[in-house]
Motif scaffolding. Structure first.
Motif, PDB file in Angstrom:
ATOM      1  N   TRP A 277       0.830  -1.226   0.000  1.00  0.00           N
ATOM      2  CA  TRP A 277       0.000   0.000   0.000  1.00  0.00           C
ATOM      3  C   TRP A 277       0.863   1.274   0.000  1.00  0.00           C
ATOM      4  O   TRP A 277       0.471   2.301   0.499  1.00  0.00           O
ATOM      5  N   ALA A 278       2.067   1.153  -0.585  1.00  0.00           N
ATOM      6  CA  ALA A 278       2.964   2.315  -0.593  1.00  0.00           C
ATOM      7  C   ALA A 278       2.889   3.088  -1.905  1.00  0.00           C
ATOM      8  O   ALA A 278       3.592   4.074  -2.083  1.00  0.00           O
ATOM      9  N   GLY A 279       2.064   2.640  -2.836  1.00  0.00           N
ATOM     10  CA  GLY A 279       2.004   3.301  -4.147  1.00  0.00           C
ATOM     11  C   GLY A 279       1.459   4.712  -4.073  1.00  0.00           C
ATOM     12  O   GLY A 279       1.072   5.190  -3.007  1.00  0.00           O
ATOM     13  N   ASN A 280       1.449   5.391  -5.227  1.00  0.00           N
ATOM     14  CA  ASN A 280       0.908   6.757  -5.244  1.00  0.00           C
ATOM     15  C   ASN A 280      -0.348   6.869  -6.113  1.00  0.00           C
ATOM     16  O   ASN A 280      -0.769   7.960  -6.446  1.00  0.00           O
ATOM     17  N   ILE A 281      -0.919   5.718  -6.517  1.00  0.00           N
ATOM     18  CA  ILE A 281      -2.108   5.725  -7.374  1.00  0.00           C
ATOM     19  C   ILE A 281      -3.199   4.890  -6.699  1.00  0.00           C
ATOM     20  O   ILE A 281      -2.914   3.816  -6.165  1.00  0.00           O
ATOM     21  N   SER A 282      -4.425   5.363  -6.787  1.00  0.00           N
ATOM     22  CA  SER A 282      -5.538   4.593  -6.201  1.00  0.00           C
ATOM     23  C   SER A 282      -5.903   3.438  -7.133  1.00  0.00           C
ATOM     24  O   SER A 282      -5.599   3.480  -8.329  1.00  0.00           O
ATOM     25  N   VAL A 283      -6.593   2.422  -6.592  1.00  0.00           N
ATOM     26  CA  VAL A 283      -7.006   1.309  -7.465  1.00  0.00           C
ATOM     27  C   VAL A 283      -7.974   1.793  -8.544  1.00  0.00           C
ATOM     28  O   VAL A 283      -7.975   1.269  -9.661  1.00  0.00           O
ATOM     29  N   GLU A 284      -8.783   2.803  -8.243  1.00  0.00           N
ATOM     30  CA  GLU A 284      -9.738   3.331  -9.236  1.00  0.00           C
ATOM     31  C   GLU A 284      -8.970   3.852 -10.459  1.00  0.00           C
ATOM     32  O   GLU A 284      -9.309   3.521 -11.594  1.00  0.00           O
ATOM     33  N   ASP A 285      -7.936   4.663 -10.201  1.00  0.00           N
ATOM     34  CA  ASP A 285      -7.146   5.197 -11.320  1.00  0.00           C
ATOM     35  C   ASP A 285      -6.339   4.091 -11.994  1.00  0.00           C
ATOM     36  O   ASP A 285      -6.130   4.115 -13.208  1.00  0.00           O
ATOM     37  N   ALA A 286      -5.881   3.119 -11.196  1.00  0.00           N
ATOM     38  CA  ALA A 286      -5.068   2.038 -11.758  1.00  0.00           C
ATOM     39  C   ALA A 286      -5.876   1.127 -12.681  1.00  0.00           C
ATOM     40  O   ALA A 286      -5.367   0.611 -13.673  1.00  0.00           O
ATOM     41  N   ALA A 287      -7.151   0.929 -12.336  1.00  0.00           N
ATOM     42  CA  ALA A 287      -8.000   0.048 -13.155  1.00  0.00           C
ATOM     43  C   ALA A 287      -8.441   0.751 -14.432  1.00  0.00           C
ATOM     44  O   ALA A 287      -8.767   0.103 -15.425  1.00  0.00           O
ATOM     45  N   ASP A 288      -8.427   2.068 -14.401  1.00  0.00           N
ATOM     46  CA  ASP A 288      -9.052   2.856 -15.477  1.00  0.00           C
ATOM     47  C   ASP A 288      -8.569   2.485 -16.886  1.00  0.00           C
ATOM     48  O   ASP A 288      -9.374   2.243 -17.774  1.00  0.00           O
ATOM     49  N   THR A 289      -7.253   2.443 -17.087  1.00  0.00           N
ATOM     50  CA  THR A 289      -6.759   2.193 -18.458  1.00  0.00           C
ATOM     51  C   THR A 289      -7.109   0.774 -18.916  1.00  0.00           C
ATOM     52  O   THR A 289      -7.375   0.540 -20.099  1.00  0.00           O
TER      53      THR A 289
END
Ligand code: NDP
Length: 313
Positions: A277-289
């Protein structure tokens, strides 16, 4: 933070804001090629990016088959979406187990006659922070590359014919860029072989993976000129990227009505279990593409995307 890093952060934040806005714009009728009859299979969908891809696809009205290597966990995850009113079915699937793949394919064929969308999301990484262990290299390459490849091979005969074409989306990573500025294979001849579509083939990719794994076994990999960060994971994703291009070429001569488009993308550095959970992107934004590529109405194939834009392999 240096000026360059700050600028990159600003650019990323601006792009993520644009994407959040794009997500709120409904698809127009001429773009919407799918309906609730459309089937999307998502691997590793019990949590993280895979669960969110399943949620967003179901939100667009597609029937989603949520797959999970643990049956009970998959059922619980599917319940969350079903209780939200989405059309979601669930089945066990371990992409590193050929029997599990073939049981899943049989069930899918029997119940739905196949699928229109396949999202290969399942993946593993055992390096966190700046660590670079290759202790589990075989497992990483077996799941991320061979598991994804075996799924694609098993599912191609099950991709349903349609005027819009079927779609395969592979969740990959920029860490696997063959010609990235950093973290690349140092052997220019091998890079050329892996990036030139005339020489790129499944055999070249498999040979590269075998050479690396052999060097891990012999403990000579440190001098092999492999990517320096997350070496095993980066190579597994390099293989996924290269296989995406190679498969797109192989699939390109299918007749109209039986087209299959295959693309891959990098979700960014995401707040999931994989990054602690150290990333800088939410799962919502990550799933988007991934969702964008799965639902794209244009005939795009053999490409690598990040934040809804094509990037170089
Ligand atoms: P998570 O660890 O949260 O989720 C990984 C998912 O893959 C889990 O559902 C896991 O199942 C599943 N999985 C692992 N091995 C198998 C297998 N053999 N068969 C079926 N399912 C399996 O990670 P993320 O959501 O972050 O990762 C999803 C994808 O995104 C991966 O391909 C990853 O490489 C990629 N990615 C992630 C990035 C990030 O920053 N997080 C960056 C770039 C790419 P289980 O719950 O049973 O373990």
């Amino acid at each position: 933070m240096t000026g360059k890093k700050e600028k990159a952060k600003e650019r990323r934040e601006k792009r993520l804001q644009e994407i959040s806005l794009l997500r709120t714009i409904p698809y127009s009728d001429h773009q919407r090629w799918w309906s609730e009859e459309t089937i999307a299979v998502v691997t590793g969908a019990n949590r993280g990016i895979g669960f969110e891809i399943a949620r967003q696809l179901a939100g667009h009205g597609v029937t989603v088959i949520l797959t999970s290597r643990d049956t009970g966990v998959g059922i619980e995850a599917a319940k969350v979406l079903q209780e939200g009113g989405f059309n979601v079915d669930v089945h066990q699937l371990d992409i590193s187990d050929s029997e599990s793949i073939s049981n899943f394919c049989e069930w899918l064929k029997e119940k739905y006659g196949g699928t229109d969308i396949l999202v290969n999301n399942a993946g593993v990484n055992y390096n966190v922070g700046s660590d670079n262990s290759v202790q589990l290299a075989r497992q990483v390459i077996d799941v991320n590359y061979y598991g994804t490849k075996n799924m694609i091979k098993a599912m191609i005969p099950l991709m349903r014919p349609s005027a819009a074409g079927a779609r395969i989306v592979n969740v990959s990573s920029r860490l696997g860029k063959v010609n990235g500025r950093r973290n690349r294979i140092s052997d220019a001849t091998l890079r050329e072989e892996l990036s030139n579509l005339d020489t790129l083939s499944e055999e070249v990719i498999d040979r590269t993976m075998s050479t690396f794994l052999q060097q891990v076994e012999d403990d000579t990999w440190q001098s092999g000129g492999w990517p320096q960060s997350f070496t095993d994971y980066s190579l597994s994703k390099l293989a996924v990227n290269a296989y995406t291009r190679s498969m797109a070429k192989e699939l390109s001569d299918r007749p109209e009505g039986e087209k299959i488009f295959i693309n891959c993308y990098c979700p960014g550095w995401v707040k999931t279990a994989m990054t602690g959970w150290a990333g800088n992107i939410s799962v919502e934004d990550a799933a988007d593409t991934g969702v964008f590529l799965a639902l794209l109405h244009e005939a795009v194939t053999g490409k690598f995307f990040a934040e809804r834009r094509e990037v170089n392999f």
